[in-house]
Design a protein around this motif. Structure first.
Motif, PDB file in Angstrom:
ATOM      1  N   ALA A 121       0.794  -1.355   0.228  1.00 21.40           N
ATOM      2  CA  ALA A 121       0.202  -0.258   0.669  1.00 21.40           C
ATOM      3  C   ALA A 121       0.716   1.425  -0.006  1.00 21.40           C
ATOM      4  O   ALA A 121       0.390   2.050  -1.368  1.00 21.40           O
ATOM      5  CB  ALA A 121      -0.945  -0.127   1.198  1.00 21.40           C
ATOM      6  N   ALA A 122       2.229   1.550   0.613  1.00 21.13           N
ATOM      7  CA  ALA A 122       3.057   2.764   0.984  1.00 21.13           C
ATOM      8  C   ALA A 122       3.607   2.580  -0.221  1.00 21.13           C
ATOM      9  O   ALA A 122       3.779   4.226  -1.253  1.00 21.13           O
ATOM     10  CB  ALA A 122       3.461   2.763   1.936  1.00 21.13           C
ATOM     11  N   MET A 123       3.965   1.297  -1.398  1.00 18.96           N
ATOM     12  CA  MET A 123       4.589   1.499  -2.656  1.00 18.96           C
ATOM     13  C   MET A 123       3.540   2.356  -3.639  1.00 18.96           C
ATOM     14  O   MET A 123       4.424   2.871  -4.301  1.00 18.96           O
ATOM     15  CB  MET A 123       5.064  -0.263  -3.029  1.00 18.96           C
ATOM     16  CG  MET A 123       6.079  -0.319  -1.947  1.00 18.96           C
ATOM     17  SD  MET A 123       7.300  -1.601  -2.347  1.00 18.96           S
ATOM     18  CE  MET A 123       8.037  -1.577  -3.266  1.00 18.96           C
ATOM     19  N   ARG A 176       1.260   0.567   8.303  1.00 18.88           N
ATOM     20  CA  ARG A 176       1.037   1.933   7.355  1.00 18.88           C
ATOM     21  C   ARG A 176       1.167   2.750   7.487  1.00 18.88           C
ATOM     22  O   ARG A 176       1.975   3.360   6.034  1.00 18.88           O
ATOM     23  CB  ARG A 176      -0.803   1.199   6.508  1.00 18.88           C
ATOM     24  CG  ARG A 176      -1.354   1.463   6.095  1.00 18.88           C
ATOM     25  CD  ARG A 176      -0.968   1.895   4.564  1.00 18.88           C
ATOM     26  NE  ARG A 176      -1.561   2.862   3.078  1.00 18.88           N
ATOM     27  CZ  ARG A 176      -0.783   3.845   3.168  1.00 18.88           C
ATOM     28  NH1 ARG A 176       0.567   3.897   3.663  1.00 18.88           N
ATOM     29  NH2 ARG A 176      -1.029   4.640   2.267  1.00 18.88           N
ATOM     30  N   ASN A 177       0.486   3.380   8.668  1.00 17.96           N
ATOM     31  CA  ASN A 177       0.999   4.953   8.605  1.00 17.96           C
ATOM     32  C   ASN A 177       2.166   5.390   8.540  1.00 17.96           C
ATOM     33  O   ASN A 177       3.381   6.032   8.734  1.00 17.96           O
ATOM     34  CB  ASN A 177       0.189   5.238  10.158  1.00 17.96           C
ATOM     35  CG  ASN A 177      -1.322   5.054   9.530  1.00 17.96           C
ATOM     36  OD1 ASN A 177      -1.907   5.302   8.483  1.00 17.96           O
ATOM     37  ND2 ASN A 177      -2.214   5.048  10.753  1.00 17.96           N
ATOM     38  N   SER A 182       8.045   6.987   6.024  1.00 17.71           N
ATOM     39  CA  SER A 182       9.176   6.655   5.854  1.00 17.71           C
ATOM     40  C   SER A 182       9.546   6.711   4.096  1.00 17.71           C
ATOM     41  O   SER A 182      10.465   7.351   3.789  1.00 17.71           O
ATOM     42  CB  SER A 182       9.549   5.349   5.972  1.00 17.71           C
ATOM     43  OG  SER A 182       8.838   5.139   7.548  1.00 17.71           O
ATOM     44  N   TYR A 183       8.246   6.627   3.119  1.00 11.24           N
ATOM     45  CA  TYR A 183       8.848   6.433   2.155  1.00 11.24           C
ATOM     46  C   TYR A 183       8.244   8.437   1.946  1.00 11.24           C
ATOM     47  O   TYR A 183       8.332   8.619  -0.052  1.00 11.24           O
ATOM     48  CB  TYR A 183       7.724   6.005   1.973  1.00 11.24           C
ATOM     49  CG  TYR A 183       7.427   4.679   0.559  1.00 11.24           C
ATOM     50  CD1 TYR A 183       7.699   3.964  -0.222  1.00 11.24           C
ATOM     51  CD2 TYR A 183       6.773   3.143   1.593  1.00 11.24           C
ATOM     52  CE1 TYR A 183       8.866   2.436  -0.211  1.00 11.24           C
ATOM     53  CE2 TYR A 183       7.278   2.173   1.559  1.00 11.24           C
ATOM     54  CZ  TYR A 183       8.906   1.742   0.390  1.00 11.24           C
ATOM     55  OH  TYR A 183       8.777   0.525   0.534  1.00 11.24           O
ATOM     56  N   GLY A 184       7.609   8.760   2.466  1.00 15.92           N
ATOM     57  CA  GLY A 184       7.257  10.200   2.257  1.00 15.92           C
ATOM     58  C   GLY A 184       8.618  11.099   2.647  1.00 15.92           C
ATOM     59  O   GLY A 184       9.147  12.218   2.616  1.00 15.92           O
ATOM     60  N   MET A 185       9.575  10.651   3.083  1.00 11.08           N
ATOM     61  CA  MET A 185      11.443  11.350   3.543  1.00 11.08           C
ATOM     62  C   MET A 185      11.976  11.475   2.464  1.00 11.08           C
ATOM     63  O   MET A 185      12.139  10.477   1.262  1.00 11.08           O
ATOM     64  CB  MET A 185      11.425  10.329   4.592  1.00 11.08           C
ATOM     65  CG  MET A 185      10.972  10.481   5.928  1.00 11.08           C
ATOM     66  SD  MET A 185      11.612   9.072   6.678  1.00 11.08           S
ATOM     67  CE  MET A 185      13.129   9.681   7.152  1.00 11.08           C
ATOM     68  N   ILE A 201      15.193  -0.313  -1.775  1.00 12.66           N
ATOM     69  CA  ILE A 201      14.494   0.911  -1.510  1.00 12.66           C
ATOM     70  C   ILE A 201      13.803   1.037   0.322  1.00 12.66           C
ATOM     71  O   ILE A 201      14.763   1.436   0.888  1.00 12.66           O
ATOM     72  CB  ILE A 201      13.637   2.107  -2.175  1.00 12.66           C
ATOM     73  CG1 ILE A 201      14.254   2.636  -2.661  1.00 12.66           C
ATOM     74  CG2 ILE A 201      12.912   3.014  -0.757  1.00 12.66           C
ATOM     75  CD1 ILE A 201      13.450   3.583  -3.947  1.00 12.66           C
ATOM     76  N   LEU A 202      13.751  -0.387   0.096  1.00 15.68           N
ATOM     77  CA  LEU A 202      12.570  -0.845   1.187  1.00 15.68           C
ATOM     78  C   LEU A 202      13.848  -1.556   1.931  1.00 15.68           C
ATOM     79  O   LEU A 202      13.884  -1.131   3.827  1.00 15.68           O
ATOM     80  CB  LEU A 202      11.736  -2.132   0.612  1.00 15.68           C
ATOM     81  CG  LEU A 202      11.363  -2.764   2.178  1.00 15.68           C
ATOM     82  CD1 LEU A 202       9.997  -1.799   3.008  1.00 15.68           C
ATOM     83  CD2 LEU A 202      10.402  -3.565   0.933  1.00 15.68           C
ATOM     84  N   THR A 203      14.496  -2.461   1.758  1.00 17.09           N
ATOM     85  CA  THR A 203      15.914  -2.990   2.199  1.00 17.09           C
ATOM     86  C   THR A 203      16.601  -1.881   2.725  1.00 17.09           C
ATOM     87  O   THR A 203      17.466  -2.300   4.272  1.00 17.09           O
ATOM     88  CB  THR A 203      16.756  -4.093   1.633  1.00 17.09           C
ATOM     89  OG1 THR A 203      15.578  -4.865   0.987  1.00 17.09           O
ATOM     90  CG2 THR A 203      17.580  -4.807   2.529  1.00 17.09           C
ATOM     91  N   PHE A 204      17.276  -0.927   2.339  1.00 21.15           N
ATOM     92  CA  PHE A 204      18.479  -0.047   2.820  1.00 21.15           C
ATOM     93  C   PHE A 204      18.514   1.554   2.917  1.00 21.15           C
ATOM     94  O   PHE A 204      18.444   1.931   3.471  1.00 21.15           O
ATOM     95  CB  PHE A 204      19.539  -0.030   1.828  1.00 21.15           C
ATOM     96  CG  PHE A 204      20.538  -1.210   1.257  1.00 21.15           C
ATOM     97  CD1 PHE A 204      21.512  -1.790   1.876  1.00 21.15           C
ATOM     98  CD2 PHE A 204      20.013  -2.233   0.180  1.00 21.15           C
ATOM     99  CE1 PHE A 204      21.480  -3.526   1.617  1.00 21.15           C
ATOM    100  CE2 PHE A 204      20.673  -3.195  -0.153  1.00 21.15           C
ATOM    101  CZ  PHE A 204      21.489  -3.905   0.297  1.00 21.15           C
TER     102      PHE A 204
END
Length: 287
Positions: A121-123, A176-177, A182-185, A201-204
């Motif tokens: 959902a975040a991606m 989820r939040n 984090s993805y918005g940083m 991106i997810l891993t590192f």
């Protein structure tokens, strides 16, 4: 860190002692404590009925009982279950592996489902998918554990999956939040703009930043899973600690219930303390 660990161990010990006394007091003064279903058996003589009533005399003073219980527990004696007429230590030894296996399967399935839906959902950032995942978690969050266990009984489905859905409902929205934030940083948005792959991106970038918070909710979910095992095991007929707690409550079995209170308290506090210490370690490494 050593000082923090010692302080946490002291807190666990104090909470354990107070929680055990509180549980013993609630059980002792609960309605019907002095009654015994066996005494209603018309085949018993008046002497047998009187003997059953006198057997509970030692449990009426909760402070004397608790002091005696702790003194025996220090030497490894947890007493005898009045309702099942067996040593409490044997009952706990037999039932614990069943509950641990059920909890682990439930936690793994709940964490797996929650993390997969939260990450995707975040991606993807698709409104329809986000609404679907949020509605699904909200649905299972609204259904009581006992009702969900009954559904699984009628469906002849594994009880571990019921616990997994309960855990999923409690962890998904937080994860989820957290992942959405984090993805918005800025540095992650920059990495995505430069064409860095989603797995990298997810891993590192995402997980190292949000790892401490993810561990925190993971510790809380252990308490959720343990609480869900009581109705799931009792209704699904699984011979674990949860079913044992249900039987002990029906029989007002003081020694057994206090022992189970200790077990639940220890598991809950150790899980939360472990997640807190790991979170501190993550923050120290980041600093």
């Amino acid at each position: 860190m050593l000082r923090v660990i010692v302080r946490q161990i002291f807190r666990i010990a104090v909470t354990l002692l107070i929680g055990g006394l509180f549980a013993a007091t609630l059980i002792r003064y609960a309605p019907g404590f002095d009654s015994d279903e066996q005494s209603m058996d018309t085949r018993l003589s008046s002497e047998s009925v009187q003997a059953l009533r006198e057997a509970r005399t030692g449990d009426r003073n909760v402070f004397k009982f608790y002091a005696k219980f702790l003194g025996a527990a220090v030497h490894g004696d947890l007493g005898v279950s009045r309702s099942l007429n067996r040593p409490v230590k044997e009952l706990v030894r037999e039932r614990t592996p069943v509950t641990m296996k059920l909890m682990m399967l439930g936690l793994l399935s709940g964490w797996g489902l929650g993390l997969v839906l939260a990450v995707t959902a975040a991606m993807m950032r698709l409104a329809a998918y986000d609404v679907f995942a949020t509605t699904l978690s909200g649905l299972f969050l609204c259904i009581p554990s006992a009702v969900l266990a009954l559904v699984f009984v009628f469906a002849n489905a594994p009880g571990a999956l019921a616990i997994g859905l309960i855990v999923f409902a409690h962890v998904f929205r937080y994860w989820r939040n957290l992942l959405d934030k984090s993805y918005g940083m800025p540095h992650i948005m920059t990495a995505r703009a430069k064409g860095v792959g989603p797995v990298r991106i997810l891993t590192f970038h995402v997980l190292p930043v949000s790892g401490a918070q993810l561990l925190a909710v993971a510790g809380v979910s252990v308490s959720v899973a343990l609480g869900a095992t009581i109705p799931v095991e009792a209704l699904c007929g699984i011979p674990g600690i949860g079913q044992l707690a249900w039987q002990a409550a029906l029989g007002r079995d003081l020694s057994l219930l206090v022992t189970l209170t200790f077990i639940v308290t220890i598991v809950t506090l150790v899980a939360n303390t472990t997640s807190d210490l790991l979170g501190r370690s993550f923050r120290v490494q980041e600093a």
